[in-house]
Design a protein around this motif. Structure first.
Motif, mmCIF file in Angstrom:
data_model
loop_
_atom_site.group_PDB
_atom_site.id
_atom_site.type_symbol
_atom_site.label_atom_id
_atom_site.label_comp_id
_atom_site.label_asym_id
_atom_site.label_seq_id
_atom_site.Cartn_x
_atom_site.Cartn_y
_atom_site.Cartn_z
ATOM 1 N N THR A 233 -4.139 -37.352 -33.017
ATOM 2 C CA THR A 233 -3.908 -38.797 -32.963
ATOM 3 C C THR A 233 -3.189 -39.280 -34.217
ATOM 4 O OG1 THR A 233 -5.931 -39.043 -31.660
ATOM 5 C CG2 THR A 233 -5.023 -41.039 -32.642
ATOM 6 N N ILE A 234 -3.557 -38.733 -35.378
ATOM 7 C CA ILE A 234 -2.882 -39.103 -36.630
ATOM 8 C C ILE A 234 -1.419 -38.710 -36.570
ATOM 9 C CG2 ILE A 234 -2.741 -38.529 -39.097
ATOM 10 C CD1 ILE A 234 -5.823 -38.380 -39.086
ATOM 11 N N PHE A 235 -1.125 -37.522 -36.035
ATOM 12 C CA PHE A 235 0.270 -37.098 -35.884
ATOM 13 C C PHE A 235 1.014 -38.019 -34.920
ATOM 14 C CE2 PHE A 235 -0.573 -33.528 -38.393
ATOM 15 C CZ PHE A 235 0.574 -32.754 -38.558
ATOM 16 N N SER A 247 -0.746 -32.364 -30.355
ATOM 17 C CA SER A 247 -1.918 -31.531 -30.102
ATOM 18 C C SER A 247 -1.795 -30.164 -30.768
ATOM 19 C CB SER A 247 -2.144 -31.358 -28.595
ATOM 20 O OG SER A 247 -1.114 -30.586 -28.016
ATOM 21 N N LEU A 248 -0.544 -29.726 -31.041
ATOM 22 C CA LEU A 248 -0.342 -28.449 -31.713
ATOM 23 C C LEU A 248 -0.742 -28.490 -33.179
ATOM 24 C CD1 LEU A 248 3.087 -27.307 -30.211
ATOM 25 C CD2 LEU A 248 0.819 -26.386 -29.709
ATOM 26 N N SER A 249 -0.937 -29.693 -33.742
ATOM 27 C CA SER A 249 -1.392 -29.790 -35.131
ATOM 28 C C SER A 249 -2.764 -29.143 -35.272
ATOM 29 C CB SER A 249 -1.436 -31.252 -35.586
ATOM 30 O OG SER A 249 -2.349 -32.003 -34.799
ATOM 31 N N THR A 250 -3.624 -29.334 -34.270
ATOM 32 C CA THR A 250 -4.932 -28.694 -34.290
ATOM 33 C C THR A 250 -4.783 -27.184 -34.167
ATOM 34 O OG1 THR A 250 -5.797 -30.652 -33.158
ATOM 35 C CG2 THR A 250 -7.240 -28.738 -33.282
ATOM 36 N N THR A 251 -3.802 -26.734 -33.382
ATOM 37 C CA THR A 251 -3.538 -25.301 -33.261
ATOM 38 C C THR A 251 -3.116 -24.721 -34.603
ATOM 39 O OG1 THR A 251 -2.825 -25.598 -30.967
ATOM 40 C CG2 THR A 251 -2.179 -23.552 -32.058
ATOM 41 N N PHE A 252 -2.233 -25.424 -35.311
ATOM 42 C CA PHE A 252 -1.792 -24.980 -36.632
ATOM 43 C C PHE A 252 -2.986 -24.889 -37.583
ATOM 44 C CE2 PHE A 252 2.344 -24.533 -38.802
ATOM 45 C CZ PHE A 252 3.119 -24.208 -37.700
ATOM 46 N N PHE A 253 -3.835 -25.905 -37.527
ATOM 47 C CA PHE A 253 -5.017 -25.945 -38.385
ATOM 48 C C PHE A 253 -5.898 -24.727 -38.126
ATOM 49 C CE2 PHE A 253 -9.492 -27.460 -38.894
ATOM 50 C CZ PHE A 253 -9.479 -27.698 -40.262
ATOM 51 N N TRP A 254 -6.098 -24.392 -36.856
ATOM 52 C CA TRP A 254 -6.983 -23.281 -36.521
ATOM 53 C C TRP A 254 -6.326 -21.923 -36.678
ATOM 54 C CZ3 TRP A 254 -11.980 -23.081 -36.529
ATOM 55 C CH2 TRP A 254 -12.687 -24.287 -36.457
ATOM 56 N N ILE A 255 -4.988 -21.853 -36.649
ATOM 57 C CA ILE A 255 -4.311 -20.604 -37.019
ATOM 58 C C ILE A 255 -4.630 -20.283 -38.475
ATOM 59 C CG2 ILE A 255 -2.054 -19.575 -37.533
ATOM 60 C CD1 ILE A 255 -0.964 -20.935 -35.041
ATOM 61 N N ALA A 256 -4.550 -21.314 -39.328
ATOM 62 C CA ALA A 256 -4.860 -21.130 -40.741
ATOM 63 C C ALA A 256 -6.331 -20.779 -40.934
ATOM 64 C CB ALA A 256 -4.516 -22.404 -41.519
ATOM 65 N N MET A 257 -7.220 -21.466 -40.192
ATOM 66 C CA MET A 257 -8.644 -21.164 -40.288
ATOM 67 C C MET A 257 -8.902 -19.709 -39.909
ATOM 68 S SD MET A 257 -10.647 -23.952 -41.068
ATOM 69 C CE MET A 257 -12.061 -24.349 -40.041
#
Length: 398
Positions: A233-235, A247-257
């Motif tokens: 939502t922020i994006f 929605s891919l921002s969360t994917t990027f976040f979890w790739i890093a995690m």
């Protein structure tokens, strides 16, 4: 043993899927039900309330029933909740299924973590890091799947995917057989040597330190839950990106995690829990602050990746550190940690949903910087207190 571990990894994979399930499709839910960000935050709050309710329920069931019954029941609860969400019922019934989904998620995490803490005393961090890798894989895959389904306007069927996997796990647990006694097999890599657990002079000191650990978990999971729920939502709002790109921002976040968690098994054999937590928290403060300074999509994705690396194993290492500090209290500590994780995951996203309605996204991110500073303060208090206690002469607990 191997079948038990792999089934446990599967449960944490499911937990990762459920943790980000609503975040990626939240803009679509807001549009479908014609509700505000505050109401969207309420849905996240309700899931967290279910999560909190599931902790004592799981703890009670663990004392009465076999691990097979407890874990199968947790998986089937997720199945029921996701099938209810699939049919997009009225908002009131959606709220009921959201709560049920939280109960199932917390039950499976509480039970699996407790059993692992009891079974693998000398390798807790290593096995918890592997569980967290599985959790990260689930949290990584779910937004990517939902992004594709959103683009096809089939986003509601993401619930069918989650329920199908949960049903598969419920069946798998019927084939697992193991004696839940601490293993004496210490072959393989062990956690890095740690200072002995402190000797508490008073019970009030013991439970004060435990409360600081729980508050630390409360703040951390609140931050992570807020990012899972509102990062897309922020994006969307701050950078005017489309829903499926956001929605891919969360994917990027979890790739890093996930990348960070893959390294934890190597790191915890060489670095103490305290040093790891200090470095992780400082990385989190740096990257989330930089996110308030930039609003271009490319740079923001890089910063989200750095933030994910910093946060990758804060939860699991904090849990292991707390269990190391209070030997013999594994079920109590693990259940309390999971409960406070649920409370943090309830309160913070609800507050951020309200803030998203009343403040600019950049201002909301600054508030999250303050939350990270609070996390650092709590860690500093724990670290200093334990060092003082270890330097004292042992005394009888009263």
């Amino acid at each position: 043993m191997k079948r038990f571990l792999w089934a446990s990894y599967g449960m944490y994979f499911l937990g990762g899927m459920t943790s980000v399930f609503f975040g990626a499709i939240l803009p679509e839910l807001l549009s479908y039900y014609h509700i505000s960000y505050t109401s969207g935050g309420l849905l996240i709050l309700l899931q967290s309330i279910g999560f909190i309710l599931g902790v004592p329920l799981a703890a009670s069931c663990m004392n009465r029933y076999s691990y097979r019954v407890v874990l199968t029941g947790a998986a089937l609860t997720v199945v029921l909740a996701q099938l209810g969400i699939l049919f997009l019922p009225t908002y009131s019934w959606l709220a009921v299924f959201v709560i049920l989904n939280g109960i199932g998620a917390s039950s499976l995490e509480t039970a699996v973590a407790s059993y692992v803490m009891e079974l693998f005393v000398g390798r807790r961090a290593i096995y918890m890091s592997r569980l967290e890798v599985a959790f990260g894989l689930g949290a990584l895959c779910m937004p990517a799947i939902e992004s594709v389904l959103i683009a096809l306007d089939w986003w509601r069927f993401s619930a069918l995917i989650v329920s199908g996997f949960a049903l598969f796990l419920a069946i798998v647990w019927q084939t697992v057989s193991i004696s839940l006694k601490p293993t004496e097999d210490e072959e393989g890599d062990m956690d890095a040597p740690m200072a002995k657990a402190p000797v508490f002079k008073r019970k009030i000191s013991k439970y004060t330190i435990l409360m600081l650990f729980l508050l630390m978990i409360f703040v951390y999971v609140g931050i992570e839950g807020s990012l899972n729920s509102f990062l897309p939502t922020i994006f969307t709002v701050n950078m005017n990106s489309t829903s499926y790109i956001a929605s891919l921002s969360t994917t990027f976040f979890w790739i890093a995690m996930l990348c960070g968690r893959l390294m934890i098994g190597w790191i915890v054999r060489r670095v103490s829990y305290e040093r790891y937590l200090l470095g992780s928290i400082l990385m989190g403060i740096l990257f989330i602050f930089l996110m308030t300074r930039f609003n271009t999509i490319g740079v923001s994705y890089i910063l989200v990746f750095g933030l994910g690396l910093g946060m990758s194993a804060l939860y699991s290492i904090t849990m292991v550190y707390a269990n190391h500090t209070f030997p013999g209290m594994e079920r109590i500590v693990t259940s309390a940690v999971t409960a406070f994780a649920g409370i943090g995951g309830a309160v913070f996203p609800f507050l951020l949903g309200y803030m998203m309605d009343h403040y600019h996204p950049s201002q909301v991110m600054l508030i999250m910087v303050v939350f990270f500073l609070l996390l650092f303060l709590l860690f500093a208090l724990i670290s200093m207190s334990l060092r003082i206690m270890r330097n004292r002469r042992p005394a009888r607990d009263v």
